[in-house]
Write an enzyme that holds these catalytic residues in place. Structure first.
Site, short mmCIF file in Angstrom:
data_model
loop_
_atom_site.label_atom_id
_atom_site.label_comp_id
_atom_site.label_asym_id
_atom_site.label_seq_id
_atom_site.Cartn_x
_atom_site.Cartn_y
_atom_site.Cartn_z
N SER A 161 54.65 50.32 34.43
CA SER A 161 54.51 49.56 35.69
C SER A 161 55.90 50.26 35.71
O SER A 161 56.43 50.20 34.65
CB SER A 161 54.17 47.98 35.59
N TYR A 187 56.06 41.56 29.07
CA TYR A 187 54.62 42.32 30.06
C TYR A 187 55.53 43.70 30.22
O TYR A 187 55.59 44.95 30.07
CB TYR A 187 54.91 41.92 31.80
N1 NAP Z 1 49.38 45.64 41.10
C1 NAP Z 1 50.68 45.71 41.66
O1 NAP Z 1 51.31 45.89 42.02
C2 NAP Z 1 50.78 46.88 40.30
C3 NAP Z 1 52.04 47.26 39.34
C4 NAP Z 1 52.65 47.88 38.66
C5 NAP Z 1 51.42 48.47 37.39
N2 NAP Z 1 50.68 47.46 37.92
C6 NAP Z 1 48.79 48.00 36.82
O2 NAP Z 1 48.01 48.66 37.28
C7 NAP Z 1 46.69 48.35 36.25
C8 NAP Z 1 45.87 47.40 37.53
O3 NAP Z 1 45.76 46.54 37.95
P1 NAP Z 1 45.85 45.60 39.14
O4 NAP Z 1 47.04 45.50 40.30
O5 NAP Z 1 44.50 46.28 39.91
O6 NAP Z 1 45.75 44.36 38.46
P2 NAP Z 1 43.95 43.29 38.37
O7 NAP Z 1 43.31 43.24 40.14
O8 NAP Z 1 44.32 42.16 38.24
O9 NAP Z 1 43.09 44.39 37.81
C9 NAP Z 1 43.62 44.39 36.37
C10 NAP Z 1 42.12 44.53 35.18
O10 NAP Z 1 42.41 44.33 34.02
C11 NAP Z 1 41.41 43.73 33.56
N3 NAP Z 1 41.39 43.34 32.56
C12 NAP Z 1 42.52 42.10 32.02
N4 NAP Z 1 42.69 42.01 30.83
C13 NAP Z 1 41.78 42.03 30.08
C14 NAP Z 1 40.97 42.71 29.06
N5 NAP Z 1 41.18 42.02 27.30
N6 NAP Z 1 39.97 43.80 28.48
C15 NAP Z 1 39.08 44.46 30.01
N7 NAP Z 1 39.92 44.11 30.80
C16 NAP Z 1 40.92 43.77 31.14
C17 NAP Z 1 40.79 42.96 34.40
O11 NAP Z 1 39.43 42.12 34.35
P3 NAP Z 1 39.05 40.37 34.52
O12 NAP Z 1 39.03 40.44 36.20
O13 NAP Z 1 37.61 40.42 34.03
O14 NAP Z 1 40.51 39.49 34.39
C18 NAP Z 1 40.71 43.76 35.89
O15 NAP Z 1 39.78 44.43 35.99
C19 NAP Z 1 47.28 47.30 35.17
O16 NAP Z 1 47.21 47.61 33.94
C20 NAP Z 1 49.04 46.67 35.75
O17 NAP Z 1 49.53 46.56 34.27
C21 NAP Z 1 50.04 46.97 38.96
#
Ligand code: NAP
Length: 315
Positions: A161, A187
């Site tokens: 990120s 984070y």
């Molecule tokens: N969205 C943004 O703006 C953004 C920006 C920069 C980077 N990112 C990165 O993109 C990636 C995906 O994020 P997203 O935005 O798609 O978020 P999201 O919709 O919250 O998806 C994150 C996923 O990670 C899973 N997770 C969390 N803790 C876990 C654990 N202990 N074991 C297994 N799975 C786990 C969650 O499962 P549960 O549903 O069961 O909690 C969820 O399925 C992340 O690494 C995040 O840091 C996102």
């Protein structure tokens, strides 16, 4: 390790994951997407499956995984599998890896937690964001190394990120034992670790045909904001920040997982489907994600040190 010339592609901010793999055939390739039942993980899995890959959603909530798999089967016409994986639980990681047989061509380390407000720890007492975002994926990838090597040309994608610009890895205090807990520093540290992992894993594993890169997906409204509420995204929108759809947010992951445009590339950090430039100062605080990759996140000595520390911790 990044050199002076940045890798560019014909793609950009608005490109979707489907567009990245429009002409790519992944038939016969096996892929794992962690956190594949939510947010950009769903769209990453959808694009890989649509291109012909045999995809496993590695999720801690298998009911949510089953719902997503049903949606992906319906939209791609491909079978999609679900397996349980809790990245904060070492037994769960061990069981997942032990259950994997045969080669693994694509591992997308996508799952993550962001800005957990109160200090929370894994059962080992490790900061929960570092434990989930970095150590869990480190344990998973190193356990799956034989399967990746057996693929003879595997790719590992480490979803970081722009928040990595908020903090280097603080080796003397990984788990906030001596400094006040701060959700964003925790984070940021974990997301720097995601980049350093790519640098060192690529150095160690390139000779096994495994190439590893990191990326910033963009700013996307997903469940990731659950610990801070919708204000972050609403404020960003109100202030004119450019956000992405989940389909656009998955594009850079899918480029690194599957595109021939980055064949043979490793140890680098991408954003908006192109390699990012190195920055030497923390950018001014804005609501839009800042561009660039911090030099400390690509530093080979930091990367090697993090690998040793991670090995000591996860065994
Ligand atoms: N969205 C943004 O703006 C953004 C920006 C920069 C980077 N990112 C990165 O993109 C990636 C995906 O994020 P997203 O935005 O798609 O978020 P999201 O919709 O919250 O998806 C994150 C996923 O990670 C899973 N997770 C969390 N803790 C876990 C654990 N202990 N074991 C297994 N799975 C786990 C969650 O499962 P549960 O549903 O069961 O909690 C969820 O399925 C992340 O690494 C995040 O840091 C996102």
């Amino acid at each position: 390790m990044t050199t002076g010339t940045l890798i560019t592609t014909p793609f950009g901010f608005e490109t979707t994951a489907a567009e990245v793999v429009e002409d790519v055939d992944l038939t016969g390739k096996r892929a794992i997407v962690t956190g594949g039942a939510s947010g950009i993980g769903v769209e990453t899995a959808r694009a890989l499956a649509a291109a012909g890959a045999d995809v496993v959603l590695a999720v801690r909530d298998t009911a949510a995984g089953d719902r997503t798999a049903g949606d992906l089967r319906a939209t791609t016409g491909r079978d999609v599998h679900v397996a349980r994986l809790d990245l904060a639980d070492r037994d769960s990681i061990a069981a997942f890896a032990a259950g994997w047989t045969g080669p693994l061509h694509i591992l997308v380390n996508n799952a993550g937690v962001m800005a957990v407000q109160e200090p929370e720890t894994s059962p080992e007492g490790w900061d929960l964001q570092f434990a989930t975002n970095h150590l869990g994926h480190f344990a998973l990838a190193t356990r799956l190394h034989p399967a990746l090597a057996a693929a003879d040309g595997a790719r590992v994608v480490s979803v970081s990120s722009a928040a990595h610009l908020r903090s280097p890895v603080i080796f003397d205090d990984l788990h906030f034992a001596f400094r006040p807990y701060d959700p964003w520093l925790a984070y940021g540290q974990s997301k720097t670790a995601n980049v350093l992992f790519a640098v060192e894993a690529d150095r160690r594993w390139a000779d096994d045909g495994i190439r590893v890169n990191a990326l910033m997906p963009g700013g996307i409204a997903t469940n990731l904001q659950r610990h801070i509420g919708p204000e972050l995204i609403e404020n960003a929108r109100r202030n004119g920040a450019r956000l992405k759809t989940p389909e656009q947010g998955a594009a850079t992951s899918v480029l690194l997982a599957a595109s021939p445009l980055v064949a043979g590339v490793g140890g680098r950090y991408f954003e908006d489907v192109n390699e990012a430039a190195v920055v030497d100062r923390r950018p001014a605080e804005t609501l839009a994600p800042a561009p660039g990759v911090a030099r400390y996140a690509l530093d080979p000595a930091n990367a090697e040190r993090l690998w040793s520390v991670s090995e000591e911790l996860v065994g």
